[in-house]
Design an enzyme around this catalytic site. Structure first.
Site, PDB file in Angstrom:
ATOM      1  N   ASP A  47      47.828  47.272  51.874  1.00 22.54           N
ATOM      2  CA  ASP A  47      48.080  46.342  50.810  1.00 22.54           C
ATOM      3  C   ASP A  47      49.432  45.636  50.759  1.00 22.54           C
ATOM      4  OD1 ASP A  47      46.621  46.414  47.573  1.00 22.54           O
ATOM      5  OD2 ASP A  47      48.611  45.495  48.005  1.00 22.54           O
ATOM      6  N   LEU A  49      50.969  44.420  48.381  1.00 21.35           N
ATOM      7  CA  LEU A  49      51.589  44.734  46.821  1.00 21.35           C
ATOM      8  C   LEU A  49      52.182  43.494  46.351  1.00 21.35           C
ATOM      9  CD1 LEU A  49      53.707  47.892  47.759  1.00 21.35           C
ATOM     10  CD2 LEU A  49      51.426  47.713  46.950  1.00 21.35           C
ATOM     11  N   ASP A 147      29.719  38.584  41.956  1.00 20.85           N
ATOM     12  CA  ASP A 147      28.402  37.953  41.751  1.00 20.85           C
ATOM     13  C   ASP A 147      28.827  36.517  41.249  1.00 20.85           C
ATOM     14  OD1 ASP A 147      29.773  38.556  39.446  1.00 20.85           O
ATOM     15  OD2 ASP A 147      28.097  39.239  38.181  1.00 20.85           O
ATOM     16  N   GLU A 148      30.156  36.234  41.166  1.00 19.56           N
ATOM     17  CA  GLU A 148      30.615  34.905  40.806  1.00 19.56           C
ATOM     18  C   GLU A 148      30.137  33.929  41.892  1.00 19.56           C
ATOM     19  OE1 GLU A 148      34.397  34.716  38.967  1.00 19.56           O
ATOM     20  OE2 GLU A 148      34.085  36.739  38.102  1.00 19.56           O
ATOM     21  N   TYR A 171      38.629  30.558  42.738  1.00 24.33           N
ATOM     22  CA  TYR A 171      38.351  32.088  42.890  1.00 24.33           C
ATOM     23  C   TYR A 171      36.970  32.201  43.632  1.00 24.33           C
ATOM     24  CZ  TYR A 171      36.809  36.892  42.501  1.00 24.33           C
ATOM     25  OH  TYR A 171      36.410  38.278  42.537  1.00 24.33           O
ATOM     26  N   LYS A 175      35.780  33.229  47.514  1.00 26.58           N
ATOM     27  CA  LYS A 175      34.912  34.372  47.990  1.00 26.58           C
ATOM     28  C   LYS A 175      33.775  34.173  48.376  1.00 26.58           C
ATOM     29  CE  LYS A 175      35.730  38.320  47.025  1.00 26.58           C
ATOM     30  NZ  LYS A 175      36.450  39.247  47.730  1.00 26.58           N
ATOM     31  N   ASN A 270      31.040  37.730  25.022  1.00 34.37           N
ATOM     32  CA  ASN A 270      32.597  38.273  25.303  1.00 34.37           C
ATOM     33  C   ASN A 270      32.778  38.436  23.611  1.00 34.37           C
ATOM     34  OD1 ASN A 270      33.042  37.654  27.787  1.00 34.37           O
ATOM     35  ND2 ASN A 270      33.538  35.365  27.479  1.00 34.37           N
TER      36      ASN A 270
HETATM   37  P1  NAD Z   1      43.123  43.232  42.141  1.00 33.10           P
HETATM   38  O1  NAD Z   1      43.667  42.029  41.870  1.00 33.10           O
HETATM   39  O2  NAD Z   1      43.402  44.449  41.012  1.00 33.10           O
HETATM   40  O3  NAD Z   1      43.828  44.034  43.540  1.00 33.10           O
HETATM   41  C1  NAD Z   1      43.930  43.189  44.525  1.00 33.10           C
HETATM   42  C2  NAD Z   1      44.638  43.970  45.690  1.00 33.10           C
HETATM   43  O4  NAD Z   1      44.890  43.244  46.857  1.00 33.10           O
HETATM   44  C3  NAD Z   1      46.058  44.281  45.117  1.00 33.10           C
HETATM   45  O5  NAD Z   1      46.500  45.432  45.268  1.00 33.10           O
HETATM   46  C4  NAD Z   1      47.071  43.219  46.235  1.00 33.10           C
HETATM   47  O6  NAD Z   1      48.345  43.642  46.360  1.00 33.10           O
HETATM   48  C5  NAD Z   1      46.037  43.286  47.244  1.00 33.10           C
HETATM   49  N1  NAD Z   1      46.289  42.008  47.898  1.00 33.10           N
HETATM   50  C6  NAD Z   1      46.274  40.541  47.353  1.00 33.10           C
HETATM   51  N2  NAD Z   1      46.561  39.752  48.526  1.00 33.10           N
HETATM   52  C7  NAD Z   1      46.705  40.577  49.518  1.00 33.10           C
HETATM   53  C8  NAD Z   1      47.083  40.192  50.764  1.00 33.10           C
HETATM   54  N3  NAD Z   1      47.403  39.015  51.574  1.00 33.10           N
HETATM   55  N4  NAD Z   1      47.140  41.164  51.742  1.00 33.10           N
HETATM   56  C9  NAD Z   1      46.981  42.260  51.486  1.00 33.10           C
HETATM   57  N5  NAD Z   1      47.022  42.824  50.081  1.00 33.10           N
HETATM   58  C10 NAD Z   1      46.625  41.814  49.401  1.00 33.10           C
HETATM   59  O7  NAD Z   1      41.582  43.297  42.362  1.00 33.10           O
HETATM   60  P2  NAD Z   1      40.413  44.030  42.069  1.00 33.10           P
HETATM   61  O8  NAD Z   1      39.917  43.539  40.747  1.00 33.10           O
HETATM   62  O9  NAD Z   1      40.733  45.299  42.305  1.00 33.10           O
HETATM   63  O10 NAD Z   1      39.407  43.502  43.006  1.00 33.10           O
HETATM   64  C11 NAD Z   1      39.153  43.755  44.547  1.00 33.10           C
HETATM   65  C12 NAD Z   1      38.076  43.206  45.143  1.00 33.10           C
HETATM   66  O11 NAD Z   1      36.982  43.294  44.394  1.00 33.10           O
HETATM   67  C13 NAD Z   1      38.367  41.857  45.326  1.00 33.10           C
HETATM   68  O12 NAD Z   1      37.940  41.263  46.754  1.00 33.10           O
HETATM   69  C14 NAD Z   1      37.439  40.969  44.252  1.00 33.10           C
HETATM   70  O13 NAD Z   1      37.095  39.702  44.600  1.00 33.10           O
HETATM   71  C15 NAD Z   1      36.515  42.104  44.389  1.00 33.10           C
HETATM   72  N6  NAD Z   1      35.601  42.173  43.011  1.00 33.10           N
HETATM   73  C16 NAD Z   1      36.183  42.366  41.873  1.00 33.10           C
HETATM   74  C17 NAD Z   1      35.396  42.671  40.518  1.00 33.10           C
HETATM   75  C18 NAD Z   1      36.255  42.921  39.196  1.00 33.10           C
HETATM   76  O14 NAD Z   1      35.719  42.709  38.174  1.00 33.10           O
HETATM   77  N7  NAD Z   1      37.518  42.753  39.176  1.00 33.10           N
HETATM   78  C19 NAD Z   1      34.115  42.179  40.664  1.00 33.10           C
HETATM   79  C20 NAD Z   1      33.583  42.115  41.745  1.00 33.10           C
HETATM   80  C21 NAD Z   1      34.204  42.072  42.951  1.00 33.10           C
HETATM   81  P1  TYD Z   2      37.855  37.810  33.289  1.00 34.43           P
HETATM   82  O1  TYD Z   2      38.147  39.528  32.850  1.00 34.43           O
HETATM   83  O2  TYD Z   2      38.792  36.837  33.556  1.00 34.43           O
HETATM   84  O3  TYD Z   2      36.714  37.816  34.271  1.00 34.43           O
HETATM   85  P2  TYD Z   2      35.798  36.656  35.019  1.00 34.43           P
HETATM   86  O4  TYD Z   2      36.210  35.347  34.363  1.00 34.43           O
HETATM   87  O5  TYD Z   2      36.013  37.009  36.633  1.00 34.43           O
HETATM   88  O6  TYD Z   2      34.321  37.000  34.547  1.00 34.43           O
HETATM   89  O7  TYD Z   2      36.925  37.187  31.962  1.00 34.43           O
HETATM   90  C1  TYD Z   2      35.691  37.830  31.344  1.00 34.43           C
HETATM   91  C2  TYD Z   2      35.256  36.789  30.335  1.00 34.43           C
HETATM   92  O8  TYD Z   2      36.266  36.895  29.227  1.00 34.43           O
HETATM   93  C3  TYD Z   2      35.364  35.371  30.661  1.00 34.43           C
HETATM   94  O9  TYD Z   2      34.010  34.623  30.102  1.00 34.43           O
HETATM   95  C4  TYD Z   2      36.384  34.904  30.269  1.00 34.43           C
HETATM   96  C5  TYD Z   2      36.592  35.613  28.994  1.00 34.43           C
HETATM   97  N1  TYD Z   2      38.012  35.734  28.587  1.00 34.43           N
HETATM   98  C6  TYD Z   2      38.581  35.534  27.364  1.00 34.43           C
HETATM   99  O10 TYD Z   2      37.733  34.860  26.536  1.00 34.43           O
HETATM  100  N2  TYD Z   2      39.874  35.587  27.009  1.00 34.43           N
HETATM  101  C7  TYD Z   2      40.627  36.019  27.804  1.00 34.43           C
HETATM  102  O11 TYD Z   2      42.051  36.068  27.701  1.00 34.43           O
HETATM  103  C8  TYD Z   2      40.278  36.234  29.458  1.00 34.43           C
HETATM  104  C9  TYD Z   2      41.181  36.867  30.109  1.00 34.43           C
HETATM  105  C10 TYD Z   2      38.810  36.083  29.386  1.00 34.43           C
END
Ligand code: NAD
Ligand code: TYD
Length: 365
Positions: A47, A49, A147-148, A171, A175, A270
């Site tokens: 990572d 960080l 899924d986005e 974003y 992906k 939401n």
């Molecule tokens: P996050 O932002 O919480 O964590 C991302 C991590 O990647 C961090 O620890 C960051 O330091 C590290 N990172 C970023 N750039 C880097 C680089 N260049 N080199 C090495 N490390 C790096 O993200 P998350 O929500 O835990 O998501 C993790 C993965 O899951 C992502 O690929 C995201 O697209 C995917 N994902 C997330 C969700 C969600 O709901 N959060 C849903 C589906 C898929």
């Molecule tokens: P988010 O958690 O940013 O995830 P994603 O956009 O990847 O689905 O947002 C979830 C939903 O909530 C999205 O429809 C945007 C909305 N949202 C708000 O209404 N207010 C907020 O402050 C944020 C961060 C998101």
């Protein structure tokens, strides 16, 4: 070409890199691997960080397994030399790739880092793996996606594994690009790859910029709860540990060259979700739900805001026997309780003061 799928038998690895292991899903995944998967090998958390990554999220794992079966390596996935050295040092035979820039709003304001890390970073990892693994068939590159990539749904319908890609934000387009590059390595170089596309996660260690943790954090600070647009956008929510078990199912049992949708089958508008969150936080606090609901503030909509996401995850259920284990009410309670018990964590990730802990444990890297 390997079909490295062994009927009901599970693939076994000795040394697994989890990229982005200091982030929200990565840290929950690593904890799951050590505590619930039965895996006996080593885990390397690679990572960079960024603001979103924090190895302190795994301080319990560091204490129990650090230097024995758990290794933290600070590196940028875009840095091919660093990745190569780490892969060689740990004789890595599997990569579970989560490292990414992950917040849609940030991607709208500053898209460049999303293209760099999500597209070029994924390419860099694939190249390192291709050069080191060559034609090995006992290895795996698992790509964690979203899924986005499928775009935005109307009131009906679902995303299936074969739904055409139609990403709309920087974003999701970054992906989507990385998903295509990963699959190209399977088709072109026969690299053993798998992929999972998951819906919105929630749970402990979720950075307080995404909807659920931001709302909880703002309620604790008695700040406005910003709801974008008309509040009627729909997301499908999954408890993060269920995502971790889904990823692990695909890594150990998924068919090579295939992708699996993972989802909560749990759609929420939401505004309805924010109201339920107000009620859940009120259950654990001295303020009542109406106090929190009065903080709800409609704000300007996100540009290009996807209307609805909904996952069909029959494939992983039928083929790999995965299912969700935490219902939404229970998951939200666990999450709210965790944030209430870890207010210092919220403060620290917002202020970045974990740097002290990082330099004490890992030196000035
Ligand atoms: P996050 O932002 O919480 O964590 C991302 C991590 O990647 C961090 O620890 C960051 O330091 C590290 N990172 C970023 N750039 C880097 C680089 N260049 N080199 C090495 N490390 C790096 O993200 P998350 O929500 O835990 O998501 C993790 C993965 O899951 C992502 O690929 C995201 O697209 C995917 N994902 C997330 C969700 C969600 O709901 N959060 C849903 C589906 C898929
Ligand atoms: P988010 O958690 O940013 O995830 P994603 O956009 O990847 O689905 O947002 C979830 C939903 O909530 C999205 O429809 C945007 C909305 N949202 C708000 O209404 N207010 C907020 O402050 C944020 C961060 C998101």
């Amino acid at each position: 070409m390997s079909n490295f799928t062994l009927g009901d038998q599970m693939r076994k690895f000795k040394s697994v890199i989890v990229t982005g292991g200091a982030g929200f899903i990565g840290s929950n995944l690593i904890r799951y691997i050590f505590e619930k998967s039965g895996f006996e090998g080593n885990v390397i958390n690679l990572d960079k960080l960024t603001y979103a990554g924090n190895p302190y999220n795994l301080s319990d794992i560091e204490t129990a397994f650090g230097g024995k079966r758990y290794f933290f390596e600070k590196a940028d996935i875009c840095d091919m030399n660093a990745v190569k050295v780490i892969m060689e040092k740990h004789s890595v035979d599997a990569i579970i790739h989560l490292a990414a820039e992950s917040h849609v709003d940030r991607s709208i304001h500053s898209p460049e880092e999303f293209i760099r890390t999500n597209v070029m970073g994924t390419f860099s990892l694939l190249e390192c793996a291709r050069n080191l693994w060559k034609d090995r068939t006992d290895v795996l590159f698992h790509h964690v996606s979203t899924d986005e990539v499928y775009g935005s749904l109307g009131d009906t319908g679902y995303f299936y594994e074969d739904t055409p890609y139609d990403p709309r934000s920087p974003y999701s387009s970054s992906k989507a690009s990385s998903d295509h590059v990963v699959m190209s390595y399977f088709h072109t170089y026969h690299m053993p790859v798998t992929m999972s596309n998951c819906s919105n996660n929630y749970g402990p260690y979720h950075f307080p910029e995404k909807l659920i943790p931001l709302m909880i954090s703002n309620m604790l600070e008695e700040k406005p709860l910003p709801v974008y647009g008309d509040g009627k956008n729909v997301r499908d929510w999954l408890y993060v540990e269920d995502h971790a078990s889904g990823i692990w199912s695909v890594v150990t049992k998924g068919k090579i060259g295939e992708k699996y949708n993972i989802g909560g089958e749990n759609e929420w508008e939401n505004i309805k979700l924010v109201n339920v969150l107000c009620e859940t936080v009120a259950e654990f606090s001295s303020k009542d739900k109406d106090y929190y609901k009065k903080l709800i503030t409609y704000v300007k909509d996100r540009p290009g805001h996807d209307r609805r996401y909904a996952i069909n995850c029959d494939k992983i259920k039928k083929e790999l026997g995965w299912k969700q284990s935490v219902n939404f009410e229970e998951g939200l309670k666990k999450t709210v309780k965790w944030f209430l018990e870890n207010k210092a964590w919220i403060e620290n990730v917002k202020s970045g003061s974990y740097k002290d802990w990082v330099s004490k444990n890992y030196g000035n890297r």
